[in-house]
Design a protein around this motif. Sequence first.
Motif, short mmCIF file in Angstrom:
data_model
loop_
_atom_site.label_atom_id
_atom_site.label_comp_id
_atom_site.label_asym_id
_atom_site.label_seq_id
_atom_site.Cartn_x
_atom_site.Cartn_y
_atom_site.Cartn_z
N VAL A 1 -9.09 -35.69 30.96
CA VAL A 1 -8.88 -34.25 30.81
C VAL A 1 -7.97 -33.98 29.62
CG1 VAL A 1 -7.92 -32.18 31.87
CG2 VAL A 1 -9.27 -33.74 33.24
N ARG A 2 -6.92 -34.77 29.47
CA ARG A 2 -5.98 -34.56 28.37
C ARG A 2 -6.66 -34.81 27.02
NH1 ARG A 2 -1.60 -31.55 27.86
NH2 ARG A 2 0.27 -32.79 27.86
N GLU A 3 -7.49 -35.84 26.95
CA GLU A 3 -8.20 -36.11 25.71
C GLU A 3 -9.17 -34.97 25.39
OE1 GLU A 3 -8.10 -41.00 25.86
OE2 GLU A 3 -9.80 -39.93 26.71
N TYR A 4 -9.83 -34.46 26.41
CA TYR A 4 -10.73 -33.32 26.23
C TYR A 4 -9.95 -32.11 25.72
CZ TYR A 4 -13.84 -29.46 27.51
OH TYR A 4 -14.60 -28.32 27.50
N ILE B 1 -7.15 -32.10 24.01
CA ILE B 1 -6.76 -32.35 22.61
C ILE B 1 -7.98 -32.22 21.70
CG2 ILE B 1 -5.94 -34.15 21.04
CD1 ILE B 1 -3.94 -34.93 23.30
N LEU B 2 -9.12 -32.70 22.15
CA LEU B 2 -10.35 -32.58 21.36
C LEU B 2 -10.69 -31.12 21.09
CD1 LEU B 2 -12.82 -33.76 19.99
CD2 LEU B 2 -13.90 -33.95 22.24
N ARG B 3 -10.52 -30.26 22.08
CA ARG B 3 -10.78 -28.83 21.89
C ARG B 3 -9.87 -28.26 20.80
NH1 ARG B 3 -9.14 -26.20 26.18
NH2 ARG B 3 -9.93 -24.24 25.41
N HIS B 4 -8.62 -28.68 20.80
CA HIS B 4 -7.68 -28.20 19.78
C HIS B 4 -8.05 -28.74 18.40
CE1 HIS B 4 -4.96 -26.02 22.38
NE2 HIS B 4 -4.90 -27.07 23.21
N GLU C 1 0.62 -29.08 15.32
CA GLU C 1 0.39 -27.82 16.02
C GLU C 1 -0.03 -28.07 17.47
OE1 GLU C 1 -1.20 -25.04 12.31
OE2 GLU C 1 -2.60 -26.40 13.32
N ILE C 2 -0.87 -29.07 17.67
CA ILE C 2 -1.31 -29.42 19.03
C ILE C 2 -0.11 -29.88 19.86
CG2 ILE C 2 -2.75 -30.97 20.41
CD1 ILE C 2 -4.68 -31.06 17.96
N ALA C 3 0.71 -30.72 19.26
CA ALA C 3 1.88 -31.24 19.97
C ALA C 3 2.81 -30.11 20.39
CB ALA C 3 2.63 -32.23 19.07
N LYS C 4 3.02 -29.17 19.51
CA LYS C 4 3.90 -28.04 19.82
C LYS C 4 3.32 -27.20 20.96
CE LYS C 4 6.32 -24.15 17.75
NZ LYS C 4 6.55 -23.36 16.54
N GLN C 5 2.03 -26.92 20.90
CA GLN C 5 1.40 -26.10 21.93
C GLN C 5 1.39 -26.80 23.30
OE1 GLN C 5 -2.24 -24.27 20.84
NE2 GLN C 5 -2.54 -23.34 22.83
N LEU C 6 1.13 -28.11 23.31
CA LEU C 6 1.04 -28.85 24.57
C LEU C 6 2.39 -29.41 25.02
CD1 LEU C 6 -2.32 -30.77 24.03
CD2 LEU C 6 -1.93 -28.60 25.19
N HIS D 1 -3.78 -40.17 21.46
CA HIS D 1 -4.98 -39.68 22.16
C HIS D 1 -6.17 -39.59 21.20
CE1 HIS D 1 -3.47 -38.88 26.15
NE2 HIS D 1 -2.46 -38.15 25.67
N ARG D 2 -5.91 -39.11 19.99
CA ARG D 2 -6.98 -38.99 18.99
C ARG D 2 -7.57 -40.39 18.69
NH1 ARG D 2 -7.28 -35.14 14.43
NH2 ARG D 2 -5.20 -34.53 15.08
#
Length: 193
Positions: free
Chosen positions: A135-138, A140-143, A152-157, A167-168
Amino acid sequence: MKNYLVISNNTIHLEWINEILTIQGNKCLTLRYDEKEKLANTENTFKPDFVIFDIFSSNFDEDCIRPFLDEENSVTVMLLTSKSNPFQKYYFKKYGIINFLYIENDVHSFTEALKGVKPRKRMKPWPKTVLLLTVREYEILRHIAGGKTSKEIAKQLQISKNTVDTHRNKMLQKLKLSNSTALVNYAIKSGLI
């Protein structure tokens, strides 16, 4: 009378759903996620027609869902979630789950949602490699597909940039892809996003 199995670590959710189902004349067994032995012991005495998983509970794990989705199992799986949960498509695509119950609903709306539950359909599954994603990878993939940077992803999550990059890289390895562009293209072609 129908048999319901409700699995949650949230006592309020367990009691509320149990009361609604019991008032409707259904039989309801409630369990916590850490009571797997108890679940195994009830398989011979309690055959549920429906299973409700509270996916916001602590200890929720996707592995709990899989045994109920076997070909031989005719149980209908429902997920208790929030209307704003962005992962409904993930569970729909990955497991074919089409029934979602919302914690924001009042008793009447919740009861109506239970009446509208559809039996499980067999769907064309995602490619097997996609089933490896968490779920977490999904998430991050959406972001990534939305054009966001790791920072930006790190800040949001509220996680570190290194965690996002890890994860990437794991997704690239699992899907045997070479870069983020290929990852996004694969996600679009396979219907992940």
